[in-house]
Design an enzyme around this catalytic site. Structure first.
Site, short mmCIF file in Angstrom:
data_model
loop_
_atom_site.label_atom_id
_atom_site.label_comp_id
_atom_site.label_asym_id
_atom_site.label_seq_id
_atom_site.Cartn_x
_atom_site.Cartn_y
_atom_site.Cartn_z
N HIS A 56 0.84 -1.20 0.00
CA HIS A 56 0.00 0.00 0.00
C HIS A 56 0.88 1.25 0.00
O HIS A 56 0.84 2.06 0.92
CB HIS A 56 -0.92 0.02 1.22
CG HIS A 56 -1.90 -1.11 1.24
ND1 HIS A 56 -2.85 -1.30 0.26
CD2 HIS A 56 -2.06 -2.13 2.11
CE1 HIS A 56 -3.56 -2.38 0.53
NE2 HIS A 56 -3.09 -2.91 1.65
N CYS A 57 1.63 1.41 -1.06
CA CYS A 57 2.59 2.50 -1.17
C CYS A 57 2.38 3.15 -2.53
O CYS A 57 1.93 2.50 -3.47
CB CYS A 57 3.99 1.92 -1.04
SG CYS A 57 5.34 3.09 -1.34
N GLY A 58 2.74 4.40 -2.65
CA GLY A 58 2.65 5.06 -3.95
C GLY A 58 3.53 4.41 -5.01
O GLY A 58 3.29 4.56 -6.21
#
Length: 176
Positions: A56-58
């Site tokens: 869940h990271c850019g």
């Protein structure tokens, strides 16, 4: 027959370990699995791309590019290893959800390691060595290119995407 196969596996593992740097002689659990693998068995004498990841990271869309690198260069010996980590509070709360992001959402087929620490006192031995040779990851999706002898030849930060020409050139230089 089973005994011969088992003995062959032991001999392969021990001979791989003899030529493998100590920091890679680690048995690690695969993501969302009870199976473990020894890095020396799967990666001894092979060039490596080691990446710390988060679901869940850019930068999570980089999984697609990493899979492309894996597909393009695995036939030439490159081993891609992803290490799921929550050091930057970007990993799914459940390992099954992290696995879904990797395997279902992005079609990852390269080896993914179960969540582990990649920086600081609690970092696993692989990332301790990567940090000692270059630098610890400052964020998710740091990419470490490691030669056949276990020496980090190049480190790329999160901003460098797997399709970046400089990254691709470094991978190709590692292979040839």
């Amino acid at each position: 027959m089973k005994i011969v196969i088992a003995l062959s596996a032991i001999l392969v593992a021990s001979s791989a370990s003899a030529n493998c740097p100590q920091w890679m002689d680690q048995s690690l659990r695969k993501l969302h699995s009870s199976d473990t693998l020894n890095l020396c068995v799967i990666a001894s004498d092979k060039p490596l791309l080691i990446v710390n990841t988060a679901s869940h990271c850019g930068f999570t869309p980089q999984f697609k590019g990493l899979e492309t690198v894996h597909q393009q260069y695995s036939g030439q010996g490159l081993v891609v290893l992803g290490f799921a980590s929550n050091d930057f509070r970007q990993e799914a709360s459940e390992e099954a959800k992290a696995a879904k992001v990797c395997y279902v959402n992005y079609g990852v087929t390269f080896t993914m390691i179960a969540p582990t620490s990649v920086r600081g006192e609690n970092s696993n031995p692989v990332f301790r060595e990567l940090a000692a040779q270059t630098q610890a990851p400052a964020w998710n999706f740091n990419k470490y290119l490691v030669d056949r002898e276990g020496v980090v030849v190049r480190h790329f930060g999160s901003q460098t995407r797997p399709d970046d020409p400089r990254f691709r050139q470094a991978v190709e230089k590692l292979l040839f």
